[in-house]
Motif scaffolding. Structure first.
Motif, mmCIF file in Angstrom:
data_model
loop_
_atom_site.group_PDB
_atom_site.id
_atom_site.type_symbol
_atom_site.label_atom_id
_atom_site.label_comp_id
_atom_site.label_asym_id
_atom_site.label_seq_id
_atom_site.Cartn_x
_atom_site.Cartn_y
_atom_site.Cartn_z
ATOM 1 N N ASP A 1 33.256 13.829 -8.885
ATOM 2 C CA ASP A 1 33.335 14.753 -7.787
ATOM 3 C C ASP A 1 32.469 16.123 -8.078
ATOM 4 N N TYR A 2 32.011 16.125 -9.397
ATOM 5 C CA TYR A 2 31.115 17.522 -9.572
ATOM 6 C C TYR A 2 29.653 17.113 -10.181
ATOM 7 N N THR A 3 28.895 18.460 -10.095
ATOM 8 C CA THR A 3 27.612 18.365 -10.794
ATOM 9 C C THR A 3 27.839 19.654 -11.936
ATOM 10 N N LEU A 4 27.423 19.220 -13.199
ATOM 11 C CA LEU A 4 27.545 20.153 -14.484
ATOM 12 C C LEU A 4 25.982 20.648 -14.396
ATOM 13 N N LEU B 1 21.716 30.480 -13.456
ATOM 14 C CA LEU B 1 21.595 28.958 -13.500
ATOM 15 C C LEU B 1 21.729 28.627 -11.792
ATOM 16 N N CYS B 2 22.530 29.382 -10.974
ATOM 17 C CA CYS B 2 22.458 29.068 -9.522
ATOM 18 C C CYS B 2 20.882 29.308 -8.990
ATOM 19 N N ALA B 3 20.265 30.203 -9.443
ATOM 20 C CA ALA B 3 18.941 30.653 -9.127
ATOM 21 C C ALA B 3 18.001 29.491 -9.286
ATOM 22 N N LEU B 4 18.153 28.883 -10.620
ATOM 23 C CA LEU B 4 17.388 27.752 -10.876
ATOM 24 C C LEU B 4 17.699 26.583 -9.956
ATOM 25 N N ALA B 5 19.023 26.229 -10.077
ATOM 26 C CA ALA B 5 19.451 25.110 -9.112
ATOM 27 C C ALA B 5 18.791 25.385 -7.676
ATOM 28 N N ASN B 6 18.970 26.466 -7.230
ATOM 29 C CA ASN B 6 18.489 26.751 -5.776
ATOM 30 C C ASN B 6 16.773 26.716 -5.748
ATOM 31 N N ARG B 7 16.166 26.747 -6.769
ATOM 32 C CA ARG B 7 14.811 26.376 -6.774
ATOM 33 C C ARG B 7 14.399 25.092 -6.409
ATOM 34 N N TYR B 8 15.256 24.155 -6.978
ATOM 35 C CA TYR B 8 15.254 22.604 -6.720
ATOM 36 C C TYR B 8 15.925 21.933 -5.728
ATOM 37 N N GLY C 1 25.130 29.236 -25.038
ATOM 38 C CA GLY C 1 24.835 28.342 -24.247
ATOM 39 C C GLY C 1 26.021 28.034 -23.253
ATOM 40 N N SER C 2 25.726 28.370 -21.623
ATOM 41 C CA SER C 2 26.880 28.443 -20.938
ATOM 42 C C SER C 2 26.583 27.343 -19.854
ATOM 43 N N HIS C 3 27.503 26.828 -19.401
ATOM 44 C CA HIS C 3 27.390 25.766 -18.303
ATOM 45 C C HIS C 3 28.382 26.190 -17.115
ATOM 46 N N ILE C 4 27.922 25.894 -15.884
ATOM 47 C CA ILE C 4 28.804 25.836 -14.795
ATOM 48 C C ILE C 4 28.968 24.580 -14.044
ATOM 49 N N VAL C 5 30.021 24.446 -13.545
ATOM 50 C CA VAL C 5 30.498 23.229 -12.814
ATOM 51 C C VAL C 5 30.609 23.514 -11.350
ATOM 52 N N VAL C 6 29.972 22.836 -10.433
ATOM 53 C CA VAL C 6 30.282 22.981 -8.951
ATOM 54 C C VAL C 6 30.718 21.583 -8.112
ATOM 55 N N ARG C 7 31.088 21.704 -6.960
ATOM 56 C CA ARG C 7 31.124 20.607 -6.298
ATOM 57 C C ARG C 7 29.700 19.825 -6.253
ATOM 58 N N LYS C 8 29.878 18.240 -6.236
ATOM 59 C CA LYS C 8 28.803 17.651 -6.410
ATOM 60 C C LYS C 8 27.764 17.668 -5.433
ATOM 61 N N VAL D 1 23.378 26.935 -3.857
ATOM 62 C CA VAL D 1 24.430 27.114 -4.965
ATOM 63 C C VAL D 1 24.613 28.713 -5.130
ATOM 64 N N SER D 2 25.962 29.110 -5.156
ATOM 65 C CA SER D 2 26.177 30.598 -5.241
ATOM 66 C C SER D 2 27.222 30.555 -6.214
ATOM 67 N N ALA D 3 27.418 31.833 -6.793
ATOM 68 C CA ALA D 3 28.385 31.979 -7.707
ATOM 69 C C ALA D 3 29.814 31.798 -7.277
ATOM 70 N N GLY D 4 30.019 31.774 -5.754
ATOM 71 C CA GLY D 4 31.321 31.366 -5.321
ATOM 72 C C GLY D 4 31.668 29.984 -5.399
ATOM 73 N N ASP D 5 30.581 29.050 -5.701
ATOM 74 C CA ASP D 5 30.765 27.705 -5.519
ATOM 75 C C ASP D 5 31.186 26.988 -7.099
ATOM 76 N N VAL D 6 31.279 28.091 -7.876
ATOM 77 C CA VAL D 6 31.491 27.589 -9.340
ATOM 78 C C VAL D 6 32.772 27.333 -9.462
ATOM 79 N N VAL D 7 33.391 26.107 -9.788
ATOM 80 C CA VAL D 7 34.829 25.761 -9.871
ATOM 81 C C VAL D 7 35.199 25.758 -11.528
#
Length: 533
Positions: free
Chosen positions: A269-272, A297-304, A236-243, A309-315
């Motif tokens: 300051d972030y969204t998991l 995960l980015c594609a799923l977030a972008n559906r909603y 199971g993997s997770h990404i964190v981006v700016r909120k 969100v793109s890979a470059g946004d992952v902190v």
């Protein structure tokens, strides 16, 4: 000179299950030694989605028993540790591609009523065109559903269980691997090796294999050819981006492939965003996210979400391997997300008892530990009753040591009280201390009344006083222990300053240990801090 220990119970594995069993057993008067080859919560137990939840999606699999058990535990845990847990409201946007709205409402009604619920509000239907949680979403999501679960600092949950175990007399040995173990009729003889090469010989009346993803290999490789249940390792993997949103709710998204992904407010300051569910066959000591998982995960977030969100946004990202139990007749082609998250306890009494833990989830760890000790204690002549359902975890005793729903509902008032008491420090720092340490903030702040007495400001929000506390009382030995498990301060560090901060922190840890001596015993805890940085 080799250290020699005798105990009732040797626990191998310092994740949530091992720490929970150590706490329960020590509290019943059993002598316990726990060894962990790395830091506490180094692997699966710090790589969760940080939720205390019943598992709404498990209703789709008709796993009502697991959901009910988890919902009962959700209430117990929220009461016992209001500092590291909190209620969290979830929003599920609905569109035409999902199940009918009436079916989702029926499922949420069942979720509301499968177990007694006192702390959390029930579910409701939302008009996302007017509700605040609809603003960050794409405009085609007009209807949604809301329900409640809980959030948890998973790594600190493990540490607090180990701390409670130690304060009941358990010996906690981190960065200590079980090199070999031999079974006799009435005891186990184990050789433990620390990172400095020193040896600890342990004679134990019973053994617990709580090694998580390593459970099967530990049986085969260390306990000489023993085999157990079939484990399916799921990454199971997770990404964190700016909120991506400013409100306090989380989102639950259902992908067309049936998988569930959460988007959760994280560290102010972030969204998991997570998690993925894919079969894993690699090195369980080196689990990392794949580029394909980030894209998924980015594609799923972008559906909603309206904001892309793109890979470059992952902190930051993290991954863990969950050991899920498969029955002998399970089809290997079954989706990873459909494999049960329930646990199995395998007790072997052919000679000295051995209990192996297969599977499990953060939410049900306390019940798992209770059932494990219920099985082992009578074999060791111990008849003490279970106790953890009626006790707070360290720092959670805001209104006494009995779990109290007031503590959940009034924790913000506790934070304000601490901010007034320590008004000479920034209020946001005291809020973090209160959430990390609860009532034990007073131990951290003992004999300190001004900023100078906090010691060196090693990094923004990290004073030497806190580092000293974590080294002396919470088994922190390396920089990652402090920056990523005891806290998430590493996420907030400026990349240009990270190397300098890490060097300063490592130097201070080493100086602290040199001042304390190699066999330092914390004054309020019987565990030892005696491994090198």
């Amino acid at each position: 000179m080799q250290q020699q220990l005798q105990c009732d119970l040797l626990i191998v594995g310092g994740g949530i299950n091992g720490a929970g069993i150590a706490r329960d057993a020590a509290g019943r008067g059993l002598s316990v030694v726990l060894c962990e080859k790395d830091d506490l919560a180094s692997h699966t137990s710090s790589a969760s989605t940080k939720l205390i939840h019943g598992g709404l999606r498990y209703l789709e699999q008709y796993d009502f028993g697991l959901v009910r058990k988890a919902l009962i535990e959700r209430e117990i845990l929220l009461r016992s540790a209001p500092h590291i847990m909190r209620p969290l409201r979830f929003v599920m946007p609905h569109d035409a591609g999902q199940r009918p709205a009436w079916m989702i409402r029926a499922g949420m009604f069942l979720y509301d009523h499968l177990a007694r619920r006192e702390l959390l509000p029930g579910s409701e239907t939302l008009d996302l065109r007017t509700h605040a949680t609809g603003a960050p979403l794409k405009k085609n999501f007009a209807k949604g559903f809301a329900y409640s679960d809980g959030w948890v600092d998973d790594a600190r949950l493990v540490v607090l269980n180990a701390l409670d175990a130690a304060e009941h007399g358990a010996t906690i040995l981190t960065r200590t691997c079980c090199d070999s173990i031999k079974r006799h009729d009435d005891h186990w003889q184990a050789t433990l090796r620390k990172t400095d090469g020193s040896i600890v010989d342990v004679q134990a009346r019973a053994l617990v294999n709580a090694t998580g993803p390593w459970a099967a290999s530990f049986l085969h490789d260390t306990v000489h050819g023993r085999t157990g249940r079939k484990l399916r390792l799921i990454k199971g993997s997770h990404i964190v981006v700016r909120k991506l949103f400013d409100h306090a709710c989380a989102y639950i998204f259902q992908h067309p492939d049936g998988r569930i992904v959460f988007a959760i407010p994280y560290e102010q300051d972030y969204t998991l965003i997570g998690t993925t569910d894919i079969d894993y066959h690699g090195d369980t000591d080196r689990v990392t996210i794949a580029a394909e998982e980030i894209d998924y995960l980015c594609a799923l977030a972008n559906r909603y979400f309206a904001k892309p969100v793109s890979a470059g946004d992952v902190v930051w990202s993290y991954s863990g391997v969950r050991p899920l139990v498969e029955d002998a007749d399970d089809d290997d082609s079954e989706r990873a997300s459909d494999v049960t998250r329930d646990y199995k306890l395998a007790l072997d009494t052919d000679a000295a008892p051995m209990l192996t833990i297969f599977g499990g989830k953060i939410t049900t760890f306390r019940k798992l530990a209770e059932e494990a000790v219920d099985q082992l204690a009578p074999l060791l002549g111990n008849r003490h009753a279970a106790w953890t359902a009626d006790a707070c975890l360290p720092g959670g005793d805001i209104f006494g040591n009995t779990p109290n729903k007031r503590a959940v509902k009034e924790f913000d008032a506790f934070v304000c009280d601490m901010q007034r008491r320590y008004a000479w420090l920034p209020p946001e720092l005291i809020a973090r201390y209160a959430h990390a340490y609860g009532t034990r903030i007073t131990r951290l702040m003992a004999k300190r009344s001004n900023l100078q007495e906090m010691g060196e400001n090693i990094a923004p929000g990290l004073f030497a006083a806190e580092v000293d506390y974590l080294v002396q009382h919470e088994w922190a030995q390396r920089t990652d222990d402090i920056l990523w498990r005891r806290s998430k301060l590493g996420l907030h560090m400026n990349a240009d300053e990270t190397e300098e901060i890490v060097e300063k922190l490592a130097r201070h840890i080493a100086e602290n240990r040199n001042r304390s001596g190699p066999d330092r015993t914390a004054p309020d805890s019987p565990h030892r801090i005696d491994d090198p940085v």
